[in-house]
Design a protein around this motif. Structure first.
Motif, PDB file in Angstrom:
ATOM      1  N   LEU A  71       0.736  -1.223   0.152  1.00 39.06           N
ATOM      2  CA  LEU A  71      -0.023   0.008   0.068  1.00 39.06           C
ATOM      3  C   LEU A  71       0.688   0.817  -0.243  1.00 39.06           C
ATOM      4  N   ILE A  72       1.745   1.407   1.126  1.00 41.15           N
ATOM      5  CA  ILE A  72       2.487   2.876   1.172  1.00 41.15           C
ATOM      6  C   ILE A  72       3.457   2.416  -0.372  1.00 41.15           C
ATOM      7  N   TRP A  73       4.368   1.604  -0.358  1.00 41.93           N
ATOM      8  CA  TRP A  73       6.001   1.713  -1.088  1.00 41.93           C
ATOM      9  C   TRP A  73       5.617   1.016  -2.579  1.00 41.93           C
ATOM     10  N   HIS A  74       4.164   0.273  -2.881  1.00 42.12           N
ATOM     11  CA  HIS A  74       3.710   0.034  -4.022  1.00 42.12           C
ATOM     12  C   HIS A  74       4.568  -1.343  -4.596  1.00 42.12           C
ATOM     13  N   GLU A  75       5.423  -2.031  -3.167  1.00 39.88           N
ATOM     14  CA  GLU A  75       6.034  -3.651  -3.803  1.00 39.88           C
ATOM     15  C   GLU A  75       5.199  -4.216  -4.173  1.00 39.88           C
ATOM     16  N   GLN A  76       5.797  -5.360  -5.677  1.00 43.52           N
ATOM     17  CA  GLN A  76       5.054  -5.970  -5.721  1.00 43.52           C
ATOM     18  C   GLN A  76       4.684  -7.271  -4.784  1.00 43.52           C
ATOM     19  N   ILE A  77       4.279  -8.176  -5.066  1.00 40.44           N
ATOM     20  CA  ILE A  77       3.810  -9.827  -4.260  1.00 40.44           C
ATOM     21  C   ILE A  77       3.716 -10.679  -5.025  1.00 40.44           C
ATOM     22  N   ASN A  78       4.683 -12.005  -4.881  1.00 36.99           N
ATOM     23  CA  ASN A  78       4.062 -12.824  -5.777  1.00 36.99           C
ATOM     24  C   ASN A  78       3.188 -14.534  -5.349  1.00 36.99           C
ATOM     25  N   LEU A  79       3.419 -14.949  -5.790  1.00 36.49           N
ATOM     26  CA  LEU A  79       2.529 -16.775  -4.694  1.00 36.49           C
ATOM     27  C   LEU A  79       3.628 -17.223  -4.335  1.00 36.49           C
ATOM     28  N   THR A  80       5.162 -16.680  -4.665  1.00 36.47           N
ATOM     29  CA  THR A  80       6.204 -17.595  -3.135  1.00 36.47           C
ATOM     30  C   THR A  80       5.788 -17.057  -2.304  1.00 36.47           C
ATOM     31  N   ILE A  81       5.743 -14.647  -2.263  1.00 38.51           N
ATOM     32  CA  ILE A  81       5.553 -14.607  -0.406  1.00 38.51           C
ATOM     33  C   ILE A  81       4.712 -15.102  -0.521  1.00 38.51           C
ATOM     34  N   VAL A  82       3.860 -14.953  -0.639  1.00 41.27           N
ATOM     35  CA  VAL A  82       2.151 -15.267   0.102  1.00 41.27           C
ATOM     36  C   VAL A  82       2.472 -16.900   0.376  1.00 41.27           C
ATOM     37  N   LEU A  83       2.531 -17.510   0.022  1.00 35.78           N
ATOM     38  CA  LEU A  83       3.049 -19.296   0.558  1.00 35.78           C
ATOM     39  C   LEU A  83       3.773 -18.742   1.385  1.00 35.78           C
ATOM     40  N   GLY A  84       4.764 -18.733   1.936  1.00 37.46           N
ATOM     41  CA  GLY A  84       6.111 -18.049   2.987  1.00 37.46           C
ATOM     42  C   GLY A  84       5.026 -16.949   4.186  1.00 37.46           C
ATOM     43  N   ILE A  85       4.014 -16.457   4.124  1.00 37.14           N
ATOM     44  CA  ILE A  85       3.589 -16.014   4.491  1.00 37.14           C
ATOM     45  C   ILE A  85       2.550 -16.648   5.565  1.00 37.14           C
ATOM     46  N   ILE A  86       1.845 -17.520   4.718  1.00 38.66           N
ATOM     47  CA  ILE A  86       0.539 -18.222   4.851  1.00 38.66           C
ATOM     48  C   ILE A  86       1.390 -19.054   5.934  1.00 38.66           C
ATOM     49  N   LEU A  87       2.774 -19.832   5.729  1.00 38.57           N
ATOM     50  CA  LEU A  87       3.404 -20.424   6.259  1.00 38.57           C
ATOM     51  C   LEU A  87       4.110 -20.741   8.113  1.00 38.57           C
ATOM     52  N   ILE A  88       4.533 -18.661   7.812  1.00 39.63           N
ATOM     53  CA  ILE A  88       4.754 -18.206   9.120  1.00 39.63           C
ATOM     54  C   ILE A  88       3.354 -17.747   9.835  1.00 39.63           C
ATOM     55  N   VAL A  89       2.303 -17.674   9.652  1.00 37.60           N
ATOM     56  CA  VAL A  89       1.012 -17.410  10.309  1.00 37.60           C
ATOM     57  C   VAL A  89       1.224 -18.581  10.887  1.00 37.60           C
ATOM     58  N   ALA A  90       0.893 -20.204   9.985  1.00 39.38           N
ATOM     59  CA  ALA A  90       0.157 -21.082   9.955  1.00 39.38           C
ATOM     60  C   ALA A  90       1.360 -21.287  11.248  1.00 39.38           C
ATOM     61  N   GLY A  91       2.662 -21.670  11.647  1.00 45.62           N
ATOM     62  CA  GLY A  91       3.416 -21.946  12.277  1.00 45.62           C
ATOM     63  C   GLY A  91       3.448 -20.897  14.048  1.00 45.62           C
ATOM     64  N   SER A  92       2.820 -19.917  13.308  1.00 47.70           N
ATOM     65  CA  SER A  92       2.621 -19.249  14.781  1.00 47.70           C
ATOM     66  C   SER A  92       1.287 -19.692  15.351  1.00 47.70           C
ATOM     67  N   ILE A  93       0.041 -19.763  14.300  1.00 46.83           N
ATOM     68  CA  ILE A  93      -0.920 -20.772  15.193  1.00 46.83           C
ATOM     69  C   ILE A  93      -0.801 -21.812  15.945  1.00 46.83           C
ATOM     70  N   LEU A  94       0.387 -22.694  15.645  1.00 48.94           N
ATOM     71  CA  LEU A  94       0.642 -23.434  15.663  1.00 48.94           C
ATOM     72  C   LEU A  94       0.888 -23.774  17.646  1.00 48.94           C
ATOM     73  N   LEU A  95       2.115 -22.857  17.174  1.00 54.46           N
ATOM     74  CA  LEU A  95       2.773 -21.792  19.026  1.00 54.46           C
ATOM     75  C   LEU A  95       1.624 -21.749  19.811  1.00 54.46           C
ATOM     76  N   ASN A  96       0.750 -21.349  19.115  1.00 54.19           N
ATOM     77  CA  ASN A  96      -0.410 -20.851  20.218  1.00 54.19           C
ATOM     78  C   ASN A  96      -1.286 -22.078  20.947  1.00 54.19           C
ATOM     79  N   LEU A  97      -1.336 -23.196  20.118  1.00 60.92           N
ATOM     80  CA  LEU A  97      -2.139 -24.145  20.492  1.00 60.92           C
ATOM     81  C   LEU A  97      -1.211 -24.760  21.593  1.00 60.92           C
ATOM     82  N   HIS A  98       0.688 -24.437  21.415  1.00 66.37           N
ATOM     83  CA  HIS A  98       0.680 -25.213  22.511  1.00 66.37           C
ATOM     84  C   HIS A  98      -0.587 -25.129  24.050  1.00 66.37           C
ATOM     85  N   VAL A  99      -0.289 -26.190  24.029  1.00 66.08           N
ATOM     86  CA  VAL A  99      -0.841 -27.171  26.142  1.00 66.08           C
ATOM     87  C   VAL A  99       0.261 -26.961  27.349  1.00 66.08           C
ATOM     88  N   GLU A 100       0.445 -26.442  27.964  1.00 69.33           N
ATOM     89  CA  GLU A 100       1.362 -26.506  29.195  1.00 69.33           C
ATOM     90  C   GLU A 100       0.949 -27.786  29.783  1.00 69.33           C
TER      91      GLU A 100
END
Length: 105
Positions: A76-105
């Motif tokens: 939005l601000i810097w008008h940088e381009q994203i592609n499928l590889t970037i989107v997939l990488g972000i999805i993996l990072i978000v999935a990892g964050s969700i998994l870590l938050n599901l961790h039960v002690e």
């Protein structure tokens, strides 16, 4: 309260990262100083947040939310381009964050 501090950390990171981009390699002093101050505040508030949030969860949330918001702002601000590889990488990072938050002690 820890999650409130963590939201300040994410907001500070977004500010600091965008100021870092605007600093043009630390050649614009005002943006450079602003970026350093924002990052310093991030680490301060992260240290407070980690009093009540586990390190792995705090860092995963910081990274997950931060990367998604940073990517949106970079388009939005810097008008940088994203592609499928970037989107997939972000999805993996978000999935990892969700998994870590599901961790039960």
């Amino acid at each position: 309260m820890g999650y409130l501090y963590l939201s300040i950390v994410v907001a500070g990171e977004l500010l600091g990262t965008n100021l870092l981009k605007a600093s043009n390699g630390f050649t614009r002093i005002g943006f450079s100083i602003g970026s350093l101050v924002a990052y310093a505040l991030c680490f301060y508030f992260l240290s407070i947040a980690m009093k009540t949030i586990n390190l792995s969860i705090a860092y995963a949330l910081w990274a997950g939310v931060g990367i998604v918001a940073t990517t949106v702002l970079s388009v939005l601000i810097w008008h940088e381009q994203i592609n499928l590889t970037i989107v997939l990488g972000i999805i993996l990072i978000v999935a990892g964050s969700i998994l870590l938050n599901l961790h039960v002690e």
